[in-house]
Every structure is written in structure tokens, then in C-alpha cells.
Design a protein around this motif. Structure first.
Motif, PDB file in Angstrom:
ATOM      1  N   GLY A  24       0.888  -1.048  -0.373  1.00 15.55           N
ATOM      2  CA  GLY A  24       0.268   0.388   0.265  1.00 15.55           C
ATOM      3  C   GLY A  24       0.454   1.434   0.066  1.00 15.55           C
ATOM      4  N   ASP A  25       1.843   0.861   0.501  1.00 14.36           N
ATOM      5  CA  ASP A  25       2.961   2.889   0.468  1.00 14.36           C
ATOM      6  C   ASP A  25       3.754   2.808  -0.818  1.00 14.36           C
ATOM      7  N   LYS A  26       3.416   1.509  -1.833  1.00 20.56           N
ATOM      8  CA  LYS A  26       3.864   1.957  -3.169  1.00 20.56           C
ATOM      9  C   LYS A  26       2.733   2.634  -4.242  1.00 20.56           C
ATOM     10  N   TYR A  27       3.539   3.198  -5.325  1.00 17.69           N
ATOM     11  CA  TYR A  27       2.739   3.861  -6.553  1.00 17.69           C
ATOM     12  C   TYR A  27       2.036   2.469  -7.736  1.00 17.69           C
ATOM     13  N   ALA A  28       1.731   2.998  -8.875  1.00 18.08           N
ATOM     14  CA  ALA A  28       1.225   2.170  -9.848  1.00 18.08           C
ATOM     15  C   ALA A  28       1.926   1.499 -10.562  1.00 18.08           C
ATOM     16  N   ASP A  29       3.020   2.470 -10.889  1.00 12.04           N
ATOM     17  CA  ASP A  29       4.272   1.376 -11.594  1.00 12.04           C
ATOM     18  C   ASP A  29       4.191  -0.229 -10.810  1.00 12.04           C
ATOM     19  N   HIS A  30       4.636   0.247  -8.895  1.00 18.34           N
ATOM     20  CA  HIS A  30       4.336  -1.548  -8.266  1.00 18.34           C
ATOM     21  C   HIS A  30       2.856  -2.370  -8.729  1.00 18.34           C
ATOM     22  N   ILE A  31       1.890  -1.972  -8.761  1.00 26.02           N
ATOM     23  CA  ILE A  31       0.650  -2.174  -8.592  1.00 26.02           C
ATOM     24  C   ILE A  31       0.377  -3.482 -10.104  1.00 26.02           C
ATOM     25  N   ARG A  32       1.050  -2.255 -10.821  1.00 28.44           N
ATOM     26  CA  ARG A  32       0.568  -3.243 -12.523  1.00 28.44           C
ATOM     27  C   ARG A  32       2.178  -4.142 -12.801  1.00 28.44           C
ATOM     28  N   GLU A  33       3.262  -3.815 -11.809  1.00 25.64           N
ATOM     29  CA  GLU A  33       3.688  -5.003 -11.548  1.00 25.64           C
ATOM     30  C   GLU A  33       3.313  -6.684 -10.906  1.00 25.64           C
ATOM     31  N   ILE A  34       2.253  -5.873  -9.820  1.00 20.24           N
ATOM     32  CA  ILE A  34       1.924  -7.014  -9.398  1.00 20.24           C
ATOM     33  C   ILE A  34       1.078  -8.346  -9.875  1.00 20.24           C
ATOM     34  N   PHE A  35      -0.304  -7.182 -11.143  1.00 22.57           N
ATOM     35  CA  PHE A  35      -1.495  -7.473 -11.226  1.00 22.57           C
ATOM     36  C   PHE A  35      -0.803  -7.975 -13.210  1.00 22.57           C
ATOM     37  N   TYR A  36      -0.136  -7.170 -13.917  1.00 20.13           N
ATOM     38  CA  TYR A  36       0.237  -7.981 -14.604  1.00 20.13           C
ATOM     39  C   TYR A  36       0.687  -9.122 -15.250  1.00 20.13           C
ATOM     40  N   ARG A  37       2.095  -9.611 -13.722  1.00 19.62           N
ATOM     41  CA  ARG A  37       1.841 -10.805 -13.945  1.00 19.62           C
ATOM     42  C   ARG A  37       0.752 -11.943 -14.046  1.00 19.62           C
ATOM     43  N   MET A  38      -0.316 -11.204 -13.314  1.00 15.31           N
ATOM     44  CA  MET A  38      -1.727 -12.197 -13.446  1.00 15.31           C
ATOM     45  C   MET A  38      -2.228 -11.869 -14.579  1.00 15.31           C
ATOM     46  N   GLY A  39      -1.269 -11.191 -15.765  1.00 15.61           N
ATOM     47  CA  GLY A  39      -2.713 -11.153 -16.545  1.00 15.61           C
ATOM     48  C   GLY A  39      -3.921  -9.515 -16.984  1.00 15.61           C
ATOM     49  N   MET A  40      -3.230  -9.336 -15.837  1.00 16.62           N
ATOM     50  CA  MET A  40      -4.863  -8.110 -15.921  1.00 16.62           C
ATOM     51  C   MET A  40      -4.498  -6.873 -16.590  1.00 16.62           C
ATOM     52  N   SER A  41      -5.197  -6.221 -17.200  1.00 19.56           N
ATOM     53  CA  SER A  41      -5.272  -4.904 -17.213  1.00 19.56           C
ATOM     54  C   SER A  41      -4.960  -3.953 -16.680  1.00 19.56           C
ATOM     55  N   ASP A  42      -5.112  -2.591 -16.818  1.00 18.73           N
ATOM     56  CA  ASP A  42      -5.009  -1.086 -15.756  1.00 18.73           C
ATOM     57  C   ASP A  42      -6.465  -1.235 -15.729  1.00 18.73           C
ATOM     58  N   GLN A  43      -7.514  -1.359 -16.685  1.00 22.73           N
ATOM     59  CA  GLN A  43      -9.181  -1.390 -16.624  1.00 22.73           C
ATOM     60  C   GLN A  43      -9.623  -2.953 -15.055  1.00 22.73           C
ATOM     61  N   GLU A  44      -9.092  -3.694 -15.335  1.00 21.13           N
ATOM     62  CA  GLU A  44      -9.194  -4.851 -14.457  1.00 21.13           C
ATOM     63  C   GLU A  44      -8.288  -4.157 -13.206  1.00 21.13           C
ATOM     64  N   ILE A  45      -7.467  -4.120 -13.234  1.00 16.71           N
ATOM     65  CA  ILE A  45      -6.832  -3.584 -12.026  1.00 16.71           C
ATOM     66  C   ILE A  45      -7.614  -2.308 -10.927  1.00 16.71           C
ATOM     67  N   VAL A  46      -8.373  -1.239 -11.732  1.00 15.00           N
ATOM     68  CA  VAL A  46      -9.040  -0.333 -11.515  1.00 15.00           C
ATOM     69  C   VAL A  46     -10.841  -0.819 -10.557  1.00 15.00           C
ATOM     70  N   ALA A  47     -11.250  -2.206 -11.353  1.00 15.48           N
ATOM     71  CA  ALA A  47     -12.384  -2.959 -10.872  1.00 15.48           C
ATOM     72  C   ALA A  47     -11.496  -3.772 -10.032  1.00 15.48           C
ATOM     73  N   LEU A  48     -10.560  -4.285  -9.616  1.00 12.50           N
ATOM     74  CA  LEU A  48     -10.759  -5.072  -8.515  1.00 12.50           C
ATOM     75  C   LEU A  48     -10.162  -3.890  -7.513  1.00 12.50           C
ATOM     76  N   SER A  49      -9.120  -2.404  -7.890  1.00  9.40           N
ATOM     77  CA  SER A  49      -9.453  -2.197  -6.502  1.00  9.40           C
ATOM     78  C   SER A  49     -10.268  -1.833  -6.140  1.00  9.40           C
ATOM     79  N   GLY A  50     -11.526  -1.369  -6.726  1.00  7.83           N
ATOM     80  CA  GLY A  50     -13.018  -0.739  -6.308  1.00  7.83           C
ATOM     81  C   GLY A  50     -13.501  -1.853  -5.160  1.00  7.83           C
ATOM     82  N   ALA A  51     -12.816  -2.898  -5.099  1.00  8.41           N
ATOM     83  CA  ALA A  51     -13.416  -3.648  -3.104  1.00  8.41           C
ATOM     84  C   ALA A  51     -12.962  -2.826  -2.638  1.00  8.41           C
TER      85      ALA A  51
END
Length: 118
Positions: A24-51
């Protein structure tokens, strides 16, 4: 069959391995690194963050403190609208040193804002 609920970890050995979920103390590049590995797009990452509209941060577990939105048990878009529409104050969480934005009883971490700003 579906079974509601979750089992909390009873020890560190039962927790998700470091690097599998974003910090939680890191920025967009970090969250992308984590979820791109799982095959997620930016749109899917934002949707997941809505939780994050549900529940709250627990300082003793995550190092962050407070609810994500005013109604912790209501699933709606308040988390996103508050991030974009409210004015927030950047502070440091007492006792953990984590950067966190505060406004009244709502909270989000640095990672959340940067995902939405891209």
C-alpha cells in the motif's frame, strides 16, 4: 459449491507470500508489476481496486488505519468518487511511518490515487 467468508491466517506461515499482493505504500508502477504478472489490464486493476469500498485498514495488520469509505458494508462507487472529488491531506500513519491520505473518516493509500490518475 460457493462458501462465503474467509479464514484468517493464524501465523505468518499461513499468509500470502511477500510480493504476491501489492504494498500500500508504493505507486502505480508497483501495482502494475504485481497484477500484470497475473495477466490483468489497467481496467481490470482499477475494477479490482474498487473492492476497497468495503471494510477498512487495520494498523496492526497493514500499517494503514481507517475506513475506505463512509459505509464499510455497502458496495458502491464511493471509494472512487471520494478519491477523485474530495480534498485529502497527506499524512504519516503514527507508529508505522506509512504515507496515507486522510479526510475525516475516509482513507486511502498512495497506491490507490496513482492507479486512478493514469
Amino acid at each position: 459449491p460457493f462458501r462465503a467468508g474467509r479464514v484468517d491466517a493464524e501465523s505468518p506461515d499461513d499468509s500470502v507470500p511477500d510480493g504476491r499482493l501489492p504494498d500500500g505504500d508504493k505507486y502505480a508502477d508497483h501495482i502494475r508489476e504485481i497484477f500484470y504478472r497475473m495477466g490483468m489490464s489497467d481496467q481490470e486493476i482499477v475494477a479490482l481496486s474498487g473492492a476497497h469500498t468495503l471494510g477498512k485498514c487495520h494498523k496492526d495488520r497493514s500499517g494503514f488505519d481507517g475506513p475506505w469509505s463512509p459505509e464499510r458494508t455497502t458496495f458502491d462507487n464511493t471509494f472512487f468518487s471520494d478519491i477523485l472529488e474530495k480534498k485529502w491531506e497527506d499524512q504519516i500513519v503514527e507508529g508505522t511511518g506509512n504515507p496515507q491520505f486522510f479526510r475525516r473518516k475516509r482513507t486511502y493509500d498512495a497506491e490507490d490515487r496513482h492507479v486512478l490518475e493514469r
